[in-house]
Design an enzyme around this catalytic site. Structure first.
Site, PDB file in Angstrom:
ATOM      1  N   CYS A  75      32.727  -0.740   4.592  1.00  0.00           N
ATOM      2  CA  CYS A  75      32.582   0.937   4.584  1.00  0.00           C
ATOM      3  C   CYS A  75      33.920   0.721   5.930  1.00  0.00           C
ATOM      4  CB  CYS A  75      31.033   2.117   5.008  1.00  0.00           C
ATOM      5  SG  CYS A  75      31.039   3.426   4.999  1.00  0.00           S
TER       6      CYS A  75
ATOM      7  N   HIS B 151      27.603   0.390   1.078  1.00  0.00           N
ATOM      8  CA  HIS B 151      27.397  -0.606   1.454  1.00  0.00           C
ATOM      9  C   HIS B 151      26.351  -1.600   0.364  1.00  0.00           C
ATOM     10  CE1 HIS B 151      27.985   1.455   5.132  1.00  0.00           C
ATOM     11  NE2 HIS B 151      28.096   2.494   5.067  1.00  0.00           N
TER      12      HIS B 151
ATOM     13  N   GLU C 109      25.086  -3.539   1.102  1.00  0.00           N
ATOM     14  CA  GLU C 109      24.104  -4.758   1.788  1.00  0.00           C
ATOM     15  C   GLU C 109      22.719  -4.258   1.548  1.00  0.00           C
ATOM     16  OE1 GLU C 109      26.025  -3.370   3.691  1.00  0.00           O
ATOM     17  OE2 GLU C 109      25.735  -1.869   5.211  1.00  0.00           O
TER      18      GLU C 109
HETATM   19  N1  GLN Z   1      32.761   6.226   9.662  1.00  0.00           N
HETATM   20  C1  GLN Z   1      33.471   6.149   8.795  1.00  0.00           C
HETATM   21  C2  GLN Z   1      32.922   7.452   8.151  1.00  0.00           C
HETATM   22  O1  GLN Z   1      32.658   8.276   7.325  1.00  0.00           O
HETATM   23  C3  GLN Z   1      32.978   4.943   7.985  1.00  0.00           C
HETATM   24  C4  GLN Z   1      31.498   5.275   7.604  1.00  0.00           C
HETATM   25  C5  GLN Z   1      30.196   4.300   7.489  1.00  0.00           C
HETATM   26  O2  GLN Z   1      30.799   3.166   7.391  1.00  0.00           O
HETATM   27  N2  GLN Z   1      29.485   4.106   7.052  1.00  0.00           N
HETATM   28  O3  GLN Z   1      34.423   7.402   6.540  1.00  0.00           O
END
Ligand code: GLN
Length: 546
Positions: free
Chosen positions: A381, A507, A509
């Site tokens: 992400c 994600h 994970e």
């Molecule tokens: N801050 C980034 C976004 O909002 C990444 C978010 C995250 O890593 N969950 O896109």
């Protein structure tokens, strides 16, 4: 009709109530009993999505896009089910729902009270999960510790459940801590007696007490707890500290907890099959050569902030019969003079999710190090956004490319708000959340890892790759190996001239399981384990190995 097990905690928090709930799920499932789980969080936030990781630890995301407590991650990993929004209930949700009903006029003429209106709403949530999951047993964890002001309405609701569903259909399990006094060298039961008294004052008599302790618990101690707390001796279950959380189901089964639950709830008796679980624990306890992974993040002081990442790495190294040596690197420490020495022993670099500008430049430096030294890199992400920023800076020969999250007026907004995010005025629950499809490009590292072309993964982000830069970066060697089916959103990217530098906007994970590592984590470790370690020297790049 589902049967219910309610799990409360006494004495102190953080004694492993969540792992106990998850493990009860494992031992019931090992008897082919279907289970689901729910977490009740007494705080007034509607969900933990707006809380700082320092306050709350990781925010776990369900497939249907609920932002929840990290305990749901443990339930999913231990019970091997994909939970839904119904598994996460907070006081904030309950009160909002009751007040919305009041405004709508549902209770016209009535005075709205904690009992019965709030408790009825709570019981409705217990039943909703039972109906939706159709599980034979629903295990429900009451967050916090008995005696907390916020937790009282939940305890009152679960007390009422005994009469609502009948005594054969409900069990109360209380998890407590037995402290050890060094001076007298004994384990003490008094705090447990007090917390059970507190429960009884509310009208709940526990059926089973699980006693956490750093020291062995003698038969005498079990007798004493049995006598003072009015619980059968065999239902006083010792749970001494173990070296891996995955051993907890085995310990509880060994102490007879599975059979006691089956007897008390009048479930169909079956032999438990915990063979795979036992093999997993044996493997974890076997000495294995470690793979050194540097986790470069913003919240590394609080390791719970990356709970699922740590577990996914553990699942992946076990697959390769390796151990993990995780170096937690606060990204800010890489910022000042570009001192990469802490990265030198890393065979792989992982940059997990995060929000806000603090520490971003350090993460970009870690990505530069991974790219230039051909060190395997997995970006999750935010970690993907960092990889894109880093590569764009390299390609454009400028340190200006950035995400508009960190520099609103950057000349090169390579990461920008998702369409539809610009006019969102509120913060809670408004990100792109939960499962979305991703089409993989055959021949890429990503497609190779998954072994299929269409995958669904869990998201939690507001920003994304800015398509204006697609062509330019592609020409320089960036491969868009995963796209949304309409090809508008970059979901996975990787570098062509690098052994394994792969990042995803989602994600992975959250989907990893013990015994079934997530493909991207598995292949990341697969690449990392081949990087030679040279003590404090920079590792040799993969390309120089024959
Ligand atoms: N801050 C980034 C976004 O909002 C990444 C978010 C995250 O890593 N969950 O896109």
């Amino acid at each position: 009709m589902s049967k219910y097990i309610f799990v409360t905690g006494g004495v102190v928090s953080s004694v492993g109530k969540g792992i106990t709930v998850a493990s009860i799920g494992t031992i019931l499932k090992s008897r082919q009993i279907t289970v689901s789980a729910q977490k009740l969080d007494p705080y007034l936030n509607v969900d933990p999505g707006t809380m700082s990781p320092y306050q709350h630890g990781e925010v776990f995301v369900t497939q249907d896009g609920a932002e929840t407590d990290l305990d749901l991650g443990n339930y999913e990993r231990f019970i091997d089910v994909n939970l839904t929004a119904e598994s996460s209930v907070t006081s904030g949700q309950i009160y909002s729902a009751v007040i919305a009903k009041e405004r709508r006029g549902d209770f016209l003429g009535g005075t709205i009270q904690v009992v019965p209106h709030v408790t009825t709403e709570m019981k409705e949530r217990f039943r909703r999960l039972a109906e939706k999951s159709k599980a034979e047993v629903v295990i429900i964890e009451v967050g916090g510790t008995v005696g907390d002001i916020e937790g009282q309405p939940f305890l009152e609701a679960i007390r009422q459940m005994r009469n609502d569903v009948g005594r054969d259909n409900i069990l109360f399990v209380h998890v407590t801590l037995l402290p050890y006094l060094n001076s007298t060298q004994e384990v003490k039961t008094k705090p447990t007696q007090h917390s059970v008294n507190e429960l009884r004052r509310i009208g709940i008599q526990p059926d089973i007490i699980v006693c956490r302790s750093d020291y062995p618990i003698s038969e005498g101690i079990r007798d004493k707890i049995s006598l003072f707390c009015d619980v059968e001796q065999k239902a006083v279950i010792p749970l001494p500290t173990v070296s891996t959380i995955y051993e907890v189901p085995l310990v509880l089964e060994e102490e007879g907890l599975g059979q006691i639950i089956v007897d008390k709830l009048k479930l169909k008796p079956r032999q438990p099959d915990l063979k795979q679980w036992q093999e997993l624990v044996n493997l974890i306890k076997t000495p294995r050569e470690p793979v050194n992974i540097a986790l470069v993040g913003k919240y590394v002081e609080l390791r719970d902030a990356y709970f699922s990442v740590r577990e996914a790495l553990q699942h992946a190294v076990l697959y390769h019969e390796r151990d993990i040596e995780l170096s937690w690197i606060p990204s800010e420490t890489l910022e000042n003079d570009g001192d990469y020495s802490v990265l030198r022993s890393a065979q792989g670099i992982i940059i997990p999710g995060g929000f806000g500008v603090r520490g971003i430049e350090g993460m970009v430096k870690a990505a530069t190090y991974a790219r230039e030294n051909e060190i395997p890199y997995l970006g999750l992400c935010l970690g993907m956004q960092v990889m894109v920023i880093e590569f764009a800076r390299h390609v454009l020969g400028s340190d200006e490319p950035n995400s508009t999250e960190f520099d609103a007026s950057t000349r090169y907004p390579v990461i920008d708000l998702l369409p539809g995010q610009k006019d969102k005025k509120t913060k809670g629950g408004t990100m792109r959340l939960g499962n979305y499809p991703c089409q993989l490009v055959p021949g890429s590292h990503a497609a190779q890892a998954y072994g299929q072309n269409l995958v669904y993964e869990r998201h939690r982000h507001r920003y994304e790759f800015n398509n204006q830069y697609r062509e330019q970066l592609e020409k320089a060697g960036m491969v868009y190996s995963g796209l949304s089916p309409d090809e508008q959103l970059v979901e996975v990217c990787e570098l062509a001239n690098h052994p394994w530098m792969v990042s995803c906007q989602f994600h992975p994970e959250f989907g990893s399981r013990p015994g079934r590592p997530h493909p991207l984590f598995r292949d990341f470790i697969g690449a990392a384990k081949n990087v030679l370690r040279e003590g404090a020297q920079p590792p040799l790049p993969l390309s120089s190995q024959s």
